[in-house]
Design a protein around this motif. Structure first.
Motif, PDB file in Angstrom:
ATOM      1  N   GLU A  35      44.383 -16.675  27.567  1.00  0.00           N
ATOM      2  CA  GLU A  35      45.326 -17.076  26.527  1.00  0.00           C
ATOM      3  C   GLU A  35      46.706 -16.553  26.884  1.00  0.00           C
ATOM      4  O   GLU A  35      46.857 -15.420  27.356  1.00  0.00           O
ATOM      5  N   TYR A  81      51.993 -20.768  17.362  1.00  0.00           N
ATOM      6  CA  TYR A  81      50.693 -21.342  17.690  1.00  0.00           C
ATOM      7  C   TYR A  81      50.187 -20.790  19.028  1.00  0.00           C
ATOM      8  O   TYR A  81      50.896 -20.055  19.718  1.00  0.00           O
ATOM      9  N   ARG A  82      48.975 -21.181  19.385  1.00  0.00           N
ATOM     10  CA  ARG A  82      48.312 -20.604  20.541  1.00  0.00           C
ATOM     11  C   ARG A  82      48.381 -21.544  21.751  1.00  0.00           C
ATOM     12  O   ARG A  82      48.294 -22.768  21.620  1.00  0.00           O
ATOM     13  N   GLU A  83      48.530 -20.931  22.918  1.00  0.00           N
ATOM     14  CA  GLU A  83      48.543 -21.670  24.174  1.00  0.00           C
ATOM     15  C   GLU A  83      47.597 -20.977  25.153  1.00  0.00           C
ATOM     16  O   GLU A  83      47.392 -19.763  25.082  1.00  0.00           O
ATOM     17  N   ALA A  84      47.058 -21.746  26.071  1.00  0.00           N
ATOM     18  CA  ALA A  84      46.073 -21.186  26.978  1.00  0.00           C
ATOM     19  C   ALA A  84      46.185 -21.834  28.353  1.00  0.00           C
ATOM     20  O   ALA A  84      46.630 -22.982  28.494  1.00  0.00           O
ATOM     21  N   LYS A 120      48.542 -26.409  24.671  1.00  0.00           N
ATOM     22  CA  LYS A 120      48.632 -26.112  23.240  1.00  0.00           C
ATOM     23  C   LYS A 120      47.240 -26.247  22.630  1.00  0.00           C
ATOM     24  O   LYS A 120      46.578 -27.255  22.837  1.00  0.00           O
ATOM     25  N   ARG A 130      44.616 -14.062  15.463  1.00  0.00           N
ATOM     26  CA  ARG A 130      44.232 -14.837  16.646  1.00  0.00           C
ATOM     27  C   ARG A 130      42.800 -14.493  17.038  1.00  0.00           C
ATOM     28  O   ARG A 130      42.568 -13.850  18.060  1.00  0.00           O
ATOM     29  N   PRO A 143      51.683 -14.319  22.978  1.00  0.00           N
ATOM     30  CA  PRO A 143      52.042 -14.985  21.715  1.00  0.00           C
ATOM     31  C   PRO A 143      53.548 -15.163  21.552  1.00  0.00           C
ATOM     32  O   PRO A 143      54.176 -14.589  20.663  1.00  0.00           O
TER      33      PRO A 143
END
Length: 219
Positions: free
Chosen positions: A108, A115-118, A16, A70, A111
């Motif tokens: 990455e 929120y963003r996750e990588a 996260k 993003r 979506p």
């Protein structure tokens, strides 16, 4: 029992990420954050319900016009652990994030969440011992003689305990406010070079400060 490092390692395939242009987290240091955007409230809630692991990242230049979307993240970030939180009645959070390890962005994730996750590669510092450690400690001790005790009381024991890259990180976290410079030091993976650069930063700060006047008359 799972260690903090193991918890972060287990999160590396879907970490996260909170991109925050105004703040840079270092390993071996902590940063307080106030979380108010809905997408990052979701991030904190999900992290607290799971492993409490998240990362703080910087955005690439030119992000301002695309912050609501993003925009690209800078590849070096810091993964950490939420060690304290307070959920406010309206859904906002205050948290304390403890830095654990540098991480390099590999890709990455799609979506699927707000929120963003990588997927990241963790970059723990190699063991390092050299004269640069003592040079940095001596510079910090000189600095301590020129600043109020309220500034230095937590720094001195941290400097006494830390070695290698951790020593550079705890000093940088304490004395460098500018996000751009902090990010440059976060991205410096050569421990010897990082120690030298942080020592230079301490020296520049000392040069800008006047020695504290001793109490009482001078004659």
């Amino acid at each position: 029992m799972t260690t903090v490092q193991e918890r972060v390692a287990q999160a590396a395939d879907s970490l996260k990420v909170f991109p925050l242009p105004s703040a840079v987290l270092f390993p071996h240091s902590a940063i307080p954050l106030h979380i108010f955007e809905p997408r990052y409230r979701d991030l904190i809630r999900d992290a607290l319900e799971g492993d409490k692991v998240m990362a703080l990242a910087q955005l690439e230049p030119g992000w301002e016009s695309r912050y609501g979307a993003r925009p690209l993240m800078q590849p070096l970030m810091c993964a950490g652990l939420i060690v304290w939180h307070d959920e406010l009645p309206d859904g906002r959070y205050n948290i304390l994030l403890q830095g654990v390890c540098r991480a390099r962005l590999l890709s990455e994730l799609p979506p699927d969440r707000l929120y963003r996750e990588a997927r990241v590669e963790l970059l723990p510092d190699p063991t390092y011992h050299g004269p640069e450690e003592e040079q940095l400690r001596q510079a910090v001790f000189e600095l301590v003689g020129r600043v109020p005790p309220s500034f230095s009381e937590g720094l001195v024991p941290a400097v006494a305990r830390a070695n290698g890259g951790a020593l550079a990180d705890v000093v940088a976290a304490a004395i460098i406010p500018e996000p751009e410079r902090r990010q440059a030091l976060l991205a410096e993976l050569d421990v010897r070079q990082r120690l030298q650069e942080v020592t230079d930063e301490v020296g520049e700060l000392i040069a800008r400060l006047q020695p504290l006047r001793p109490a009482g008359p001078l004659n």
